[in-house]
Design an enzyme around this catalytic site. Structure first.
Site, PDB file in Angstrom:
ATOM      1  N   GLU A  75      11.351  -4.854 -14.012  1.00  0.00           N
ATOM      2  CA  GLU A  75      12.332  -5.076 -15.076  1.00  0.00           C
ATOM      3  C   GLU A  75      13.489  -4.085 -14.976  1.00  0.00           C
ATOM      4  O   GLU A  75      14.639  -4.425 -15.264  1.00  0.00           O
ATOM      5  CB  GLU A  75      11.667  -4.911 -16.460  1.00  0.00           C
ATOM      6  N   ALA A 184     -21.512 -13.322  17.068  1.00  0.00           N
ATOM      7  CA  ALA A 184     -21.613 -12.786  18.434  1.00  0.00           C
ATOM      8  C   ALA A 184     -22.693 -13.584  19.166  1.00  0.00           C
ATOM      9  O   ALA A 184     -23.483 -14.298  18.535  1.00  0.00           O
ATOM     10  CB  ALA A 184     -21.990 -11.308  18.391  1.00  0.00           C
ATOM     11  N   TRP A 192     -13.582 -13.384  22.301  1.00  0.00           N
ATOM     12  CA  TRP A 192     -13.312 -13.455  20.888  1.00  0.00           C
ATOM     13  C   TRP A 192     -13.933 -14.706  20.311  1.00  0.00           C
ATOM     14  O   TRP A 192     -14.040 -15.702  21.017  1.00  0.00           O
ATOM     15  CB  TRP A 192     -11.791 -13.515  20.624  1.00  0.00           C
ATOM     16  N   ASP A 222     -18.297  -3.324  19.090  1.00  0.00           N
ATOM     17  CA  ASP A 222     -16.945  -3.850  19.358  1.00  0.00           C
ATOM     18  C   ASP A 222     -15.933  -2.751  19.666  1.00  0.00           C
ATOM     19  O   ASP A 222     -14.881  -3.031  20.219  1.00  0.00           O
ATOM     20  CB  ASP A 222     -16.422  -4.636  18.137  1.00  0.00           C
ATOM     21  N   ARG A 229      -1.869  -4.433  13.424  1.00  0.00           N
ATOM     22  CA  ARG A 229      -0.927  -4.604  14.532  1.00  0.00           C
ATOM     23  C   ARG A 229      -0.164  -5.916  14.365  1.00  0.00           C
ATOM     24  O   ARG A 229      -0.671  -6.994  14.628  1.00  0.00           O
ATOM     25  CB  ARG A 229      -1.673  -4.545  15.863  1.00  0.00           C
TER      26      ARG A 229
HETATM   27  C1  AOF Z   1       5.667  -3.823 -15.705  1.00  0.00           C
HETATM   28  N1  AOF Z   1       6.461  -4.006 -14.624  1.00  0.00           N
HETATM   29  O1  AOF Z   1       6.873  -3.842 -12.443  1.00  0.00           O
HETATM   30  C2  AOF Z   1       4.780  -3.115 -13.209  1.00  0.00           C
HETATM   31  C3  AOF Z   1       3.950  -2.965 -14.355  1.00  0.00           C
HETATM   32  O2  AOF Z   1       2.365   4.321 -13.886  1.00  0.00           O
HETATM   33  P1  AOF Z   1       3.379   3.238 -14.148  1.00  0.00           P
HETATM   34  O3  AOF Z   1       4.431   3.662 -15.137  1.00  0.00           O
HETATM   35  O4  AOF Z   1       3.986   2.677 -12.879  1.00  0.00           O
HETATM   36  O5  AOF Z   1       2.604   2.061 -14.873  1.00  0.00           O
HETATM   37  C4  AOF Z   1       1.633   1.324 -14.188  1.00  0.00           C
HETATM   38  C5  AOF Z   1       1.117   0.213 -15.060  1.00  0.00           C
HETATM   39  O6  AOF Z   1       2.206  -0.595 -15.522  1.00  0.00           O
HETATM   40  C6  AOF Z   1       0.193  -0.727 -14.315  1.00  0.00           C
HETATM   41  O7  AOF Z   1      -1.163  -0.341 -14.413  1.00  0.00           O
HETATM   42  C7  AOF Z   1       0.438  -2.059 -15.025  1.00  0.00           C
HETATM   43  O8  AOF Z   1      -0.280  -2.120 -16.233  1.00  0.00           O
HETATM   44  C8  AOF Z   1       1.935  -1.949 -15.341  1.00  0.00           C
HETATM   45  N2  AOF Z   1       2.711  -2.462 -14.224  1.00  0.00           N
HETATM   46  N3  AOF Z   1       4.416  -3.362 -15.555  1.00  0.00           N
HETATM   47  O9  AOF Z   1       6.102  -4.072 -16.828  1.00  0.00           O
HETATM   48  C9  AOF Z   1       6.078  -3.678 -13.398  1.00  0.00           C
HETATM   49  N4  AOF Z   1       4.368  -2.734 -11.990  1.00  0.00           N
HETATM   50 ZN    ZN Z   2       6.933  -1.562 -16.929  1.00  0.00          ZN
END
Ligand code: AOF
Ligand code: ZN
Length: 381
Positions: A75, A184, A192, A222, A229
């Site tokens: 956001e 195997a 493979w 293996d 890669r």
């Molecule tokens: C959102 N938008 O792009 C993401 C969210 O430690 P922080 O501040 O990065 O918060 C991590 C938490 O925020 C994560 O566990 C999840 O609940 C939320 N992620 N929320 O609004 C985002 N990546």
């Molecule tokens: Zn957020």
């Protein structure tokens, strides 16, 4: 019906109705937000992948995605690109966060921008959010709709959704096998089983998961490097976790002599230290080797959100026996190996009664080169 029951019922019914009321353009914008989110694939852990699109007068005026843990949320990027989001609609693949984590709450930022409407694909299962973000936005007079392309959003973040609630990693059991289930031949030869296309796909998987887990027999038979890669773009190696219940590993194994940013961890049931490993993990022994549940708890506590088990048959069996597997990815090659002593995909004791077999659901078959990828989820009810 009781009054409380009726009140609880109304928003749910509206939500359900809402799913059918989204416009085709809403779907397009949310799909764009999901595509943006996927650009963070393999880079956001332990955070989810999130995408956001800002739309005003039927034009996208800003978009963004969460690129890496610790960096700004989707956001933030999208609103920054939009500049002014007054009266706009925000499409976001996950409920905006409402707490100070590594970064400030997105809800505060959104409320300051005064959009008219926020469309959310799915609520954030993080107990620190879990509906409170939506509540805050509505409280600030913003119209919020939830549930557009929700299934797609959940699938994208299936690993995050499990780990944030249970602190256990999302476990994927992968194998490449012949049509008669062998990984195997009777002599242990496995190069493979599947085609190059399938093996390439495995490297894409390694690029996405946090850790890859194998048994010491696979390492000795293996001698794999377990690195990623791929020719294009920046790649990332997963942490290599090797089970060594019975002191079987050879210090000369390739996994100990790699050029890789990711460490190699060896898991042992005693107080032995494996000097070649970057770290030795001490986990109590359990049925058929190590206590796999204990190990997964430890990995989850270390913020490892996804684990790819790449075999062999004994390691896969102990993960299934301990009910740790969430998803299977079985590549089936068009060949018959035969031989009662050839290793099968899932070894161990197995179940006695067919009724006790591990039940799978949402099974899907996709051709991958000459092979077929069988994808399914372990049913838990
Ligand atoms: C959102 N938008 O792009 C993401 C969210 O430690 P922080 O501040 O990065 O918060 C991590 C938490 O925020 C994560 O566990 C999840 O609940 C939320 N992620 N929320 O609004 C985002 N990546
Ligand atoms: Zn957020």
């Amino acid at each position: 019906m009781e009054e409380g029951g009726a009140i609880a019922f109304v928003p749910e019914a509206l939500c359900l109705l809402g799913r059918f009321l989204f416009m085709a353009t809403d779907r397009e914008y949310m799909q764009r937000a999901l595509d943006l989110a996927a650009q963070g694939r393999g880079r956001t852990s332990p955070n989810p992948m999130v995408g956001c699109v800002v739309v005003r007068d039927e034009h996208i005026v800003g978009e963004g995605f969460h690129a890496k843990v610790g960096e700004p949320h989707a956001e933030v990027h999208a609103l920054e690109a939009a500049g002014d989001a007054h009266d706009a609609t925000l499409y976001v693949t996950l409920e905006p966060c409402c707490f100070h984590g590594r970064t400030p709450p997105c809800t505060d930022l959104i409320i300051r921008h005064k959009p008219a409407r926020v469309v959310v694909a799915m609520p954030d299962p993080n107990p620190r959010v879990s509906g409170k973000g939506i509540f805050q936005l509505r409280n600030a007079g913003i119209e919020v709709e939830v549930g557009l392309l929700e299934d797609e959003a959940r699938r994208l973040n299936e690993a995050f959704c499990k780990h944030i609630v249970t602190r256990m990693p999302f476990v994927i059991a992968k194998c490449g096998m012949s049509l008669d289930g062998k990984i195997a031949t009777r002599t242990g030869d496995s190069r493979w089983v599947t085609s190059e296309t399938a093996r390439h796909m495995v490297h894409e998987l390694r690029n996405e998961v946090d850790a890859i887990l194998v048994g010491s027999r696979t390492v000795m038979l293996d001698d794999p490097s377990l690195t990623t890669r791929l020719e294009v773009g920046q790649t990332k190696d997963p942490i290599r976790v090797i089970l060594d219940a019975d002191d079987y590993l050879d210090p000369r194994a390739r996994v100990f002599h790699l050029e890789s940013k990711a460490p190699t961890w060896v898991v042992v049931p005693d107080n032995r230290t494996v000097p070649e490993a970057n770290e030795t993990l001490h986990i109590p022994s359990g049925p058929g080797g190590l206590d796999m549940r204990h190990l997964m708890c430890e990995l989850g506590a270390r913020d490892i959100v996804s684990v790819l088990i790449e075999g062999g048959g004994t390691t896969l069996a102990s993960a299934f026996d301990a009910d740790l597997v969430d998803k299977i990815l079985f590549f089936v090659a068009p060949k018959i190996v035969g031989g009662r002593d050839a290793i099968t995909a899932v070894e161990g004791e197995g179940v006695a009664r067919m009724a006790d077999a591990i039940a799978l659901e949402r099974m899907r078959a996709t051709p991958v080169g000459e092979d077929i990828l069988i994808e399914a989820y372990v049913r838990r009810d």
